[in-house]
Motif scaffolding. Structure first.
Motif, PDB file in Angstrom:
ATOM      1  N   LEU A   1      41.922  -9.209  23.003  1.00 19.79           N
ATOM      2  CA  LEU A   1      42.920  -8.204  22.628  1.00 19.79           C
ATOM      3  C   LEU A   1      43.313  -8.345  21.156  1.00 19.79           C
ATOM      4  O   LEU A   1      43.363  -7.359  20.414  1.00 19.79           O
ATOM      5  N   SER A   2      43.558  -9.571  20.720  1.00 19.58           N
ATOM      6  CA  SER A   2      44.013  -9.784  19.342  1.00 19.58           C
ATOM      7  C   SER A   2      42.920  -9.439  18.335  1.00 19.58           C
ATOM      8  O   SER A   2      43.202  -8.885  17.273  1.00 19.58           O
TER       9      SER A   2
ATOM     10  N   LEU B   1      49.276  -4.219  19.732  1.00 17.71           N
ATOM     11  CA  LEU B   1      49.583  -5.280  20.689  1.00 17.71           C
ATOM     12  C   LEU B   1      50.818  -4.934  21.518  1.00 17.71           C
ATOM     13  O   LEU B   1      50.877  -5.232  22.719  1.00 17.71           O
TER      14      LEU B   1
ATOM     15  N   ALA C   1      49.767  -2.458  24.088  1.00 20.71           N
ATOM     16  CA  ALA C   1      48.890  -3.085  25.087  1.00 20.71           C
ATOM     17  C   ALA C   1      49.658  -3.933  26.085  1.00 20.71           C
ATOM     18  O   ALA C   1      49.111  -4.320  27.121  1.00 20.71           O
ATOM     19  N   THR C   2      50.910  -4.210  25.798  1.00 17.78           N
ATOM     20  CA  THR C   2      51.750  -4.975  26.729  1.00 17.78           C
ATOM     21  C   THR C   2      52.888  -4.122  27.294  1.00 17.78           C
ATOM     22  O   THR C   2      53.832  -4.655  27.878  1.00 17.78           O
ATOM     23  N   ASN C   3      52.786  -2.815  27.121  1.00 12.58           N
ATOM     24  CA  ASN C   3      53.796  -1.889  27.646  1.00 12.58           C
ATOM     25  C   ASN C   3      53.696  -1.844  29.178  1.00 12.58           C
ATOM     26  O   ASN C   3      52.709  -1.350  29.732  1.00 12.58           O
ATOM     27  N   LYS C   4      54.689  -2.354  29.864  1.00 17.49           N
ATOM     28  CA  LYS C   4      54.634  -2.476  31.328  1.00 17.49           C
ATOM     29  C   LYS C   4      54.468  -1.127  32.012  1.00 17.49           C
ATOM     30  O   LYS C   4      53.705  -0.998  32.970  1.00 17.49           O
TER      31      LYS C   4
ATOM     32  N   LEU D   1      50.883   0.031  31.617  1.00 17.47           N
ATOM     33  CA  LEU D   1      49.991  -0.770  32.453  1.00 17.47           C
ATOM     34  C   LEU D   1      50.122  -0.370  33.928  1.00 17.47           C
ATOM     35  O   LEU D   1      49.124  -0.242  34.642  1.00 17.47           O
TER      36      LEU D   1
ATOM     37  N   SER E   1      49.765  -8.806  32.458  1.00 19.19           N
ATOM     38  CA  SER E   1      50.839  -8.643  31.472  1.00 19.19           C
ATOM     39  C   SER E   1      50.368  -7.890  30.233  1.00 19.19           C
ATOM     40  O   SER E   1      51.175  -7.588  29.349  1.00 19.19           O
ATOM     41  N   SER E   2      49.060  -7.620  30.130  1.00 18.45           N
ATOM     42  CA  SER E   2      48.531  -6.870  28.999  1.00 18.45           C
ATOM     43  C   SER E   2      47.290  -6.102  29.431  1.00 18.45           C
ATOM     44  O   SER E   2      46.815  -6.248  30.565  1.00 18.45           O
TER      45      SER E   2
ATOM     46  N   GLU F   1      44.409  -6.633  28.275  1.00 22.23           N
ATOM     47  CA  GLU F   1      43.240  -7.497  28.064  1.00 22.23           C
ATOM     48  C   GLU F   1      42.260  -7.321  29.215  1.00 22.23           C
ATOM     49  O   GLU F   1      42.636  -7.383  30.388  1.00 22.23           O
TER      50      GLU F   1
END
Length: 338
Positions: free
Chosen positions: A117-118, A136, A139-142, A145, A153-154, A156
């Motif tokens: 991801l990074s 980033l 990509a971690t927006n709950k 997702l 949690s991401s 990924e």
């Protein structure tokens, strides 16, 4: 009578002059340079035609602001927001047609298989698509997702490796959505790809490890078979790739040339040398070969594999530790004889 005729001729002459002047404005370029440099020009959403004309004038792309604005209004076609590559050698007529057609300038970005991801965020920032931090965060927006049925949690593992064409005014959410949509579109054709979110997540985790382990595409299903056999009997996956993920992505250390014994003892859930089963989440974004292999592992009795030829990327597959150790000795002997 002569006065009326003279007055009429004056009006006609003035009209012809105005028409000629208008035509000159519309069809004459801002620059007569035969090879002017093209430049990027951005129109933000909601910008008025008057403001667009003013910005074009400020950028040196047109000569006259108000006649250009009138020309925009005369044809009354919507000018689409976006970033365009324009030239001062174009006439207002050509420029207007180009903007109204919405021929935006796009950024071509190729995201290779197996990136984290990074590292994907770094590529997108380098190509000036979106800031890495914004990517980033998206990509971690709950909520995002959850809308895709991703229990992690991401995102990924679900950012499908491919070539994308993004506009210069993309938002992070639109970039993530494009990559997620591509993932689900491509994986829909994979045999036995799970519909259940939890099973699908497990398949993606396994595929992310396979992606980092295989080098020859034909061996991906064999490596998947080894991992499936290990999972079935409760044996640790013992994947070096998961330890490398801890070192580089979690501890933010440089990628090691080789793993040391102390690395294999790191007390972390992603260390598949210490803990059985799958790690908590994906360690890369796998491509089609690894995703197919995870869902369609080759049936075999193999429990081990080791790199046979670094240049060719081929592996030796063995059924037990004795064969595995023997294969290692053969490889070392062969290398020493070169």
């Amino acid at each position: 009578m002569k006065k009326k005729y003279f007055f009429l001729m004056m009006i006609v002459s003035i009209c012809l002059f105005l028409i000629g002047a208008a035509a000159a404005v519309v069809y004459t370029p801002a620059s007569f340079n035969t090879n002017p440099a093209e430049q990027l020009f951005t129109i933000k959403r909601g910008t008025s035609a008057r403001a667009i004309a003013a910005d074009l004038k400020a950028a040196g792309l047109i000569r006259f602001e108000y006649p250009t604005y009138l020309y925009f209004r005369l044809f009354n076609k919507p000018i689409k927001a976006g970033t365009y590559k324009l030239s001062s050698a174009w006439s207002v007529h050509t420029l207007c047609a180009y903007l109204q057609a919405g021929k935006q300038e796009l950024i071509k970005v190729t995201v290779p298989e197996g990136l984290t991801l990074s590292k994907t965020a770094a590529i997108l920032e380098d190509r000036q698509v979106i800031a890495a931090d914004d990517f980033l965060a998206a990509a971690t927006n709950k909520a995002l997702l959850q809308s895709y049925g991703i229990p992690g949690s991401s995102a990924e593992g679900f950012l499908f490796p491919d070539t994308y064409f993004f506009s210069y005014n993309e938002t992070a959410d639109r970039v993530i959505t494009a990559m997620l949509d591509n993932f689900f579109s491509k994986t829909a054709g994979i045999p036995h790809f799970p519909d259940d979110p939890v099973q699908r997540y497990e398949a993606v985790i396994l595929a992310s490890i396979i992606e980092r382990e295989y080098r020859v595409p034909e061996e991906a299903v064999k490596i998947a078979g080894v991992f499936s056999n290990r999972l079935h009997i409760g044996m640790g996956l013992q994947s070096c790739a998961t330890v490398e993920y801890i070192l580089t992505e979690i501890q933010h250390k440089p990628h090691p040339d080789r793993l040391l014994n102390r690395d294999l003892e790191i007390d972390h859930p992603y260390n598949t040398y210490k803990w059985r089963g799958l790690p908590p989440g994906p360690i890369s974004n796998p491509g089609m070969t690894a995703l197919y292999a995870a869902c369609n592992p080759e049936k075999s009795s193999y429990l081990y594999f080791r790199l046979e030829d670094a240049a060719a990327g081929t592996h030796i597959f063995t059924k037990n530790l004795t064969e595995h150790t023997k294969a290692g000795a053969i490889i070392l002997k062969r290398a020493a004889g070169r």
